[in-house]
Write a protein that holds these residues in place. Structure first.
Motif, PDB file in Angstrom:
ATOM      1  N   GLN A  16      47.649  29.694  44.621  1.00 49.18           N
ATOM      2  CA  GLN A  16      47.284  30.815  43.908  1.00 49.18           C
ATOM      3  C   GLN A  16      45.627  30.439  43.374  1.00 49.18           C
ATOM      4  O   GLN A  16      45.022  31.281  42.957  1.00 49.18           O
ATOM      5  N   THR A  18      41.712  30.242  43.539  1.00 47.11           N
ATOM      6  CA  THR A  18      40.929  31.152  44.504  1.00 47.11           C
ATOM      7  C   THR A  18      39.898  30.233  44.863  1.00 47.11           C
ATOM      8  O   THR A  18      39.722  28.888  44.699  1.00 47.11           O
ATOM      9  N   GLN A  20      36.848  30.612  44.616  1.00 45.76           N
ATOM     10  CA  GLN A  20      35.797  30.415  43.415  1.00 45.76           C
ATOM     11  C   GLN A  20      36.422  29.216  42.669  1.00 45.76           C
ATOM     12  O   GLN A  20      35.507  28.218  42.041  1.00 45.76           O
ATOM     13  N   ASP A 113      45.200  32.509  33.498  1.00 41.97           N
ATOM     14  CA  ASP A 113      43.733  33.001  33.388  1.00 41.97           C
ATOM     15  C   ASP A 113      43.137  32.886  32.085  1.00 41.97           C
ATOM     16  O   ASP A 113      43.854  32.930  30.833  1.00 41.97           O
ATOM     17  N   GLY A 142      41.570  33.396  36.808  1.00 40.21           N
ATOM     18  CA  GLY A 142      42.811  33.039  37.783  1.00 40.21           C
ATOM     19  C   GLY A 142      44.194  34.010  37.720  1.00 40.21           C
ATOM     20  O   GLY A 142      44.031  35.146  36.932  1.00 40.21           O
TER      21      GLY A 142
END
Length: 252
Positions: A16, A18, A20, A113, A142
């Motif tokens: 999961q 990313t 980034q 997140d 996230g």
């Protein structure tokens, strides 16, 4: 200037992460990892695994420190949170002062997140307000447990023309049953959904989302409420901790 990265690492599945977030991981000189004191801390292990999996080279440092324990205040829930946040602010300030030099980048790996049900962002803002340390900070989003829950149950969070509420178990318990139509509940250590077991609500429940230990149960609340509580308590005893989330939804 020193820079702090708040990197969302998802709800448990290393895939999961990313692009980034991977780039941010490779910018950091040091990672601050908070130990919550679990005997079998899969959350610590996952953070270390993510670093080993995605960071090129081994020039980074991992600084593991004991996270202050939040103590319940019988007089005031808010006062207990305030004390805990203050303790964390002092700890973060010390880490930034002692473990970073000017121009370095440090990172906190945030479960889910950084902007949803996590206190790190507001505590860093508190550190800045204290005025002792000056730094920049950036937030890398996230995948949250809310997103993972919906994906694993193959449902949409929103329904046409209807809002979605995200709340805690403590707050949800203060609502009237007929006020609950489409509610995501987080941080419900006391299975407060039991009080609604006689309603027509459906529940979509998940624990350890994104991990190999993931558990999913769904159905009419009156039919699965007892099963969820039994499974939840057994899983918590076995692992020593549990992270779970659920959606309560009234059928059309």
């Amino acid at each position: 200037m020193k820079t702090i990265l708040l990197i969302g690492i998802g709800s448990g599945n290393p895939e999961q992460i990313t692009v980034q977030a991977v780039n941010a991981l490779n910018r950091a000189d040091v990672f601050f990892i908070l130990d919550k004191g679990y005997a079998n801390d899969d959350l610590l292990r996952l953070r270390r695994d993510i670093c080993e999996r995605y960071i090129e080279g081994d020039a980074y440092r991992l600084i593991q420190v004991e996270d202050p324990q939040r103590e319940e205040n019988p007089q005031s829930y808010g006062a207990g949170i305030e004390t805990w946040h203050q303790q964390r602010a002092v700890l973060f300030e010390r880490l930034i002062s002692d473990e970073m030099t000017e121009g370095q980048v440090a990172a906190f790996l945030i479960w889910g997140d950084p902007s949803l049900y996590d206190s790190t962002l507001r505590i860093l803002q508190r550190v800045l307000e204290r005025g002792t340390e000056v730094f920049d900070y950036q937030v890398i989003p996230g995948i949250t447990s809310v997103q993972a829950l919906a994906a694993q149950h193959r449902i949409g969070l929103n329904r046409i023309g209807e809002p979605i509420q995200i709340t805690t178990g403590r707050r949800m318990a203060q609502q009237q049953p007929d006020e609950i139509n489409n509610v995501v509940v987080m941080l419900d250590a006391h299975c407060r959904f039991e009080s609604l077991a006689n309603s027509d609500l459906h529940i979509y429940w998940g624990a350890y989302l994104g991990t190999p230990d993931e558990i999913l149960i769904s159905g009419p609340l009156k039919e699965v409420s007892a099963e969820i509580k039994r499974v939840r308590e057994a899983a918590r005893r076995e692992k020593g901790w549990i992270m779970d989330t659920y959606l309560l939804r009234r059928p059309y």
